[in-house]
Design a protein around this motif. Sequence first.
Motif, short mmCIF file in Angstrom:
data_model
loop_
_atom_site.label_atom_id
_atom_site.label_comp_id
_atom_site.label_asym_id
_atom_site.label_seq_id
_atom_site.Cartn_x
_atom_site.Cartn_y
_atom_site.Cartn_z
N TRP A 1 -0.93 2.42 -1.73
CA TRP A 1 -0.86 3.85 -2.39
C TRP A 1 0.47 4.44 -1.15
O TRP A 1 1.02 4.86 -2.25
N ALA B 1 4.20 5.32 -2.12
CA ALA B 1 4.70 6.77 -1.84
C ALA B 1 5.65 7.14 -0.41
O ALA B 1 6.98 7.63 -0.74
N PHE C 1 -0.37 11.02 -5.85
CA PHE C 1 -1.57 10.04 -5.32
C PHE C 1 -2.37 11.55 -3.86
O PHE C 1 -3.42 10.88 -3.75
N TYR D 1 4.89 8.41 -8.67
CA TYR D 1 3.56 7.50 -9.63
C TYR D 1 2.50 7.47 -8.42
O TYR D 1 1.64 9.13 -8.88
N TYR D 2 3.01 6.97 -6.80
CA TYR D 2 1.86 7.30 -5.75
C TYR D 2 1.78 8.74 -5.17
O TYR D 2 0.79 8.84 -4.13
#
Length: 654
Positions: free
Chosen positions: A180, A184, A194, A190-191
């Motif tokens: 993840w 990023a 997180f 999307y990540y």
Amino acid sequence: MNFDSHLHAFDPLRRAQLQQRMEEHWPQLDACLQRLYGSQIEYSAFIDTLMQAILHASLERSKELLQLDTRRMQQAEWFCSEQMLGYCAYVDRFAGNLQGVEQRIPHLQDLGVSYLHLLPFLKARKGENDGGFAVASFEEIQAELGDLNDLNNLTRSLRAAGISLCSDLVLNHVADDHPWALAAKEEDPYYQAFFHTFADRALPDQFEQTVGQIFPQAAPGNFTFDASLQKWVWTTFYPFQWDLNYANPQVFLQMVKALLKLANWGIEVFRLDSTAFLWKRLGTNCMNQAEAHWILQALRSIVQIAAPAVVLKAEAIVATADLPAYLGDQEKQIKECQIAYHSSLMAAAWMALAEQQTDVLQCVIERTPRLPRQATWLTYVRCHDDIGWNVLRAEVAAVSESASIAQQRLQAVSSFYSEQGEGFADGLRFQASDPSAVHGTVGMAASLCGVRGRAMASNQMAVRRMLLMYALAMSFGGMPLLYMGDELAQTNDSSYLDDIDRSHDGRWLQRPMFDEVAMNQVHHADQASLAYVVYSGLQRLLEKRRQLPAFSAQVPSRLIRLPQSSVLAFVRGELEGGTNSQYMPVLCLFNFSELEVVLDQAQLREAMKMSLGLGADLVLQKGCSSCGVDGDVQFNAGSDDRIVLAAYAALWIS
Ligand code: GLC
């Protein structure tokens, strides 16, 4: 919520069971998720995916684990029993690898262990990784420790031996090389969502005004600039541990999947790491936020539905007042974790040992509310982390004459354990960048109790201190935890100073390799050895504990205030219940002084009435069974009616 559409894959019996559990636990789950994520645009799609994940995990549960689910539901308080004993170890330090741990099951059985917490064994970050607390994959086992096959064998053998496996689930962060985090860094939005990332220092600077520091020396500040992201990332702990953003429902979903997968691997208890830090709010210390509790409550509901044998344990090293919430609230019918570390009790006991005075410890006990049903404290003496004295601030302030005296007392206790030469203790300061601050303490229990070298003759008092500390953990009312090496009186291990990935982190002082030589001394009943004396002393106490139903966690501890401030006294069990009582009372006495203390029975009974009410009476007769640091001694209430507590004596009189 219409569950039926999700349940078609199950046979009629399991469908009925699941439906029942859903109905029971959905209201809490729903309430928490609504509050956390209800305002998100894709909320109903999120709920749908979450339900699929829960049911999928339930479907994948093995026959053996389904049987365990049924058993545990019938005995929902199994972990509160006086028969329970925890043991905590690093896989490699204890036994090399998971197969090695399996080989050590007889050792655990010999002690009566029923719960084994293995510190992180999932794939960790390469290089420095905070003892495995920087997780690089929730789906893989650290290669040097073994593979899934080894874990399956281990959980099966443990279960056959009556031992539940506890694993860490590091909820708050992942390693900076977790997929993840890597995604990023590759600018995948999307990540990136997180994590908590910041383009500049504006918000981080504001947060820093009110957020504390965990590792002020080795990892100052709570934010780390990442060169590939060109952004600041929230990193409460080490810079390589990236805090997860639980405001994003996808994070919650992924962690649920990780938890349920591990549960299906046979993990029975999850130590939810750093639970206090899960939610950030500007202007606060970003600990113990309501949302963090909702996350935990939602997790509890989820495991109750999908894998009801599973137990959640909160690692929340917080002030005494903030602690009970991690176990839920019986009156409000809120269920959170079933187990929580009682770190105030642990720290206050060390403080009592240093000061030879129990006022802070008594205050902590007084402020510890009665446990809700199906919940227990984890009562411990040492663990792999430092002893943090700050959790005691409120209690020290409450019993000290002024704020400055309270501060001095905290500072003195921190110095006592970390500055060799002043007292008996042999420990170190943890993260000591500021000499005027109250630093945590590191060191093995034996060293902090004063064990030096291996000669028994010079360590008599140190051994008494150690048994006293463990006797308290065994009788307060919770699940006692033995920290690997304590059973052999293992002392500090300074070899970490030669390891570049560890030398900055003093907690490695108390993470030694399992001492085979000492273990052999125990096996050969070498009665003159330190290891044997401590091992057999602990074993004797543990054996006695198992015979005393009043030591079940569900039986409250009732404090007795004595005039002798070095003595802690409480009663477990039912004083008013008569001889038919299920919980025959046990009077627990602990002398934290290096001097003998003599208690007068009349005075003790008076104190009991004053503290517990007029009905409370306990006549100690000659021949009462008693057990403690000095072994099974026939209770000696002779004609002079006195109870003699030797230096550092602990006594359970039943
Ligand atoms: C927990 C662990 C500790 C670790 C920290 C960060 O407090 O007990 O060892 O450093 O979490 O994961």
